[in-house]
Design an enzyme around this catalytic site. Sequence first.
Site, PDB file in Angstrom:
ATOM      1  N   GLU A  59      -6.481 -28.031  10.166  1.00 56.41           N
ATOM      2  CA  GLU A  59      -6.471 -27.340   8.868  1.00 56.41           C
ATOM      3  C   GLU A  59      -7.426 -26.165   8.839  1.00 56.41           C
ATOM      4  OE1 GLU A  59      -7.761 -29.722   5.530  1.00 56.41           O
ATOM      5  OE2 GLU A  59      -7.807 -27.991   4.209  1.00 56.41           O
TER       6      GLU A  59
ATOM      7  N   TYR B 108       0.803  -1.225   0.000  1.00 57.22           N
ATOM      8  CA  TYR B 108       0.000   0.000   0.000  1.00 57.22           C
ATOM      9  C   TYR B 108       0.838   1.278   0.000  1.00 57.22           C
ATOM     10  CZ  TYR B 108      -4.508  -2.273   0.263  1.00 57.22           C
ATOM     11  OH  TYR B 108      -5.619  -2.996  -0.034  1.00 57.22           O
TER      12      TYR B 108
ATOM     13  N   ASP C 177      -8.686 -32.375   6.091  1.00 51.42           N
ATOM     14  CA  ASP C 177      -9.730 -33.050   5.321  1.00 51.42           C
ATOM     15  C   ASP C 177      -9.089 -34.191   4.542  1.00 51.42           C
ATOM     16  OD1 ASP C 177     -11.448 -29.956   4.406  1.00 51.42           O
ATOM     17  OD2 ASP C 177     -11.666 -31.291   6.159  1.00 51.42           O
TER      18      ASP C 177
END
Lengths: 406, 548
Positions: free
Chosen positions: A223, A138, A287
């Site tokens: 996760e 920025y 997962d």
Amino acid sequence: MAFAPSGPEASFFEVLDQHRASLLATLRRGGGEPAGGGTRLASSSEVLASIENIIQDVITSLARNEAPAFTIDNRSSWENIKFEDSVGLHMISHCTTRKIKSDSPKSVKNFALILKILSTIYKLVQSNTYATKRDIYYTDSQLFGNQTVVDNIINDISCMLKVPRRSLHILSTSKGLIAGNLRYIEEDGTKVNCTCATAVPVSSNIQGIRNLITDAKFLLIVEKDATFQRLLDDNFCNKMSPCIMVTPTSVFYHLKLKGKGVPDLNTRLLVKKLWDTFHIPVFSLVDADPHGIEIMCIYKYGSMAMSFEAHNLTVPAIRWLGLLPSDIKRLNIPKSTLIPMTKRDQMKLDSILKRPYVTCQPFWRKEMEIMGDSKMKAEIQALTFLSSDYLSRVYLPNKLKFGGWI
Amino acid sequence: MEKETAGKILTGSTILKYLIIHWKCETAEVSKGALLEGQLVISIEALNSKHQANTLHCVTTIASAGSIYGGLVLKKFLKEIQSILHGFSAKLNWTSEEASYSQDTSGVTPFQMIFEVDEKPKTLMTDCLIIKNFLHKIIIVLPKIRFNFSVKVNGIFSMEIFDAPKFGTTELLCSRIHPVLGHPVVLFIPDDVAGMGLLGELILTPAAALCPCPKVFSNQLNRISSISIFLYGPLGLPLILPSQEQPTAAIFKDTSYFIDWKKYHLCVVPNLDLNLDGDLVLPDVSYQVESSEGDQSQNMDPQGQTLLLFLFVDFHSRFPVQQMELWGVQTLLTTHLSAIFMESHSAVQDSIQITVGQVLEHHHQAVKAHQKLQASLSVAVNSIMSIMTGSTSSSFRKICLQTLQATDTQEFRTKLHKSFHETTQHRFLHHCSCEVKQQLLPERDDAEQSTEDAHENSSLELLAGTSGQVGNKRLKGSSLHQGVEETRAFRSAGALSPSEAARRRAEATVSPLTPSRSRTGPGSGLEDALWLQEVSNLSEWLSPGPRP
């Protein structure tokens, strides 16, 4: 250690303690922690001198009427990466490089941006202040164009100077969450007491942490934030006390991983620090899909992009706790909760199977083959179809008690 | 201008035109596709006339030097030239015995012709300027002919050699142009003109270029400040002489007749201030581009760039074309060009518009690239300055200053900027389409090298060969609408053998209007060779084929 007494009986952790002993024995056989390669923490004066040397080289080239150029290691090339079981993926010492030339129409802008960020880093280091990558973007978003440009240049500079990003006084923007049996003091003196009930953000200055104190039996990397919160809500940390739980903040890393992120640097640094300091068993709960497996591989073996910092980031001792593809069949998880693998999933899985570290993980390979054969994947949330608190009440405790990790 | 005086003015250039037509035909007969090369010496010696006041008696000699193919048969020459210069009363003398038809296989046939006229001094001066301008235009398309032009007036001697076209100042890093060829269009001949016995068709091929080379034009934002149009007939002979009071160029008085300049945000007005007296080529038509209000705020180069537009009108016929027929076409175009262009207004407009559009698009890209470069260099300089001035290490600062031989930071900044500019400009020059194959440049292992860089090496092959002789010698424009940075093949069926065509196609050349030539690499003697190659193919392209 003055933590409130909670958690299972000591016998619950027998297998875990054996596992820890085994890990320590392995470490001792391997001669302790591997020597740090790649980047090393550098002092401010060293960083300033390095940057000045770069500038001198540029000016010397100009004085000779030669167009200056930067030589950057090819971080994104597999040919520059080797696998070591004790370290994971890391860059080879004599790797291929590419030139960022000032007299090439294609690279002149990149050349200028490298100098721009070098000058920013120079000022940060000189003034002993810190900025995030986002802050740097920025400062002149129009010039940089997008965050990825800034991120890549910062990584290139880190690789070029052979110092970690922290030494450049650039902080990782994203932060993970941590809960459990852990307390420490930040560099600025702030005392952090993690609890089992609520999570605290992972520090942005991992290298500055001191006085780490824990008696955790294990560290669980979760996760997804949703799963982490669910475990907090189920009071898992207390029930399994003493333990530590951590979840990274998702960072969109390249568009390839749409919708999901890779672990942020600070969380990885913290996991590494906890392992280096306490050698407590580290487990991952991801997962049962290729993406989750890849996340886990990044913690364990590192990533290509950050391979130049592998020695500071990887924890090869991590074990896969769940959700294993074999658990799906073993637990009779309803097929309706499973999701068909997409073509991208299949490609990802095939790619992971080809990676050098899978050869020394036969059980992981077998699990991935089960997933590939079934062409189905499952989220951890699939366990809620067995019961809403199955994960924290049954699945994880059984896994931890009986050594259900690979 | 009096008719007689006007006729006298035309004599020198008329004879030159005739000679060139003759040589082109002879050259094509002897060596297919060969370039017309040689040296012509034109000298005018003027002394005060003994018979008329304020009049100079001028003896003009045109002689050949060096190898010139073919020979002139005196009787035929005299007959034809007097038919062309009908009513002209000057004397023509043939003085060389070798002027007869030479069977010498070397083809070296020197000759000399002398003619005398009486002219006013001012007329002579104008004559000379017209001839000079004619020679300027000729060597654009026939660069292998060298002209020595000398004038001696009452003992005062001056000479000029014409062997390279001047398109701009001599301080340029790249003095070449990189024309973009347009698509050829057939010109319809108006009914009143068609009855003049023209057994063939006229083809217009436009070519446009920016001068100076845009990629090397640095330090200032490039803007188009003027537009110059050059008109050529068959064999690359200029169509219009500046002094002619002709409606030939009338259509060009309307600046938007063939080109919609507003599309390119250009405000174009005719430039009537055409001065023959100068070293630069005088265009047939000239426009000025006026700055718009939006441009004034930027740092604009007052001189700017010139858009060059070449309009080549060639003649094609299924029947063998005689020299005099070519001469007739030349004359026809000189007198009826406006009418012919108007008859095919739409096609001409499309072809020219597309050609100009391509060049201006390249210009736009070049300006953008230049701006991007300047912005990047500015960032680089500021970053280095920030580190250098902010450093607490006196040894570091000292080394920086010493390396660039600067006494203070202000001077250091200036030298830093200049050094960056020079090193990048040098590299961009190598990227310029005037440079040779990319293989000569050390870019092989540069991962940053992009296909765009590769395309920047312009490799336009022009395999030329128009003809008025045989039907199959037809301009075959192929992919002519690609930009300068891409390879183009402009192939003629008859001008080159297939093997030659294949060789030329295989070679990368950066000369847009030249046949591909193998380059020897960068070197000090390269520039002259490149100049020749740059435009030499125009003559090939316009050369007539062999006689049956």
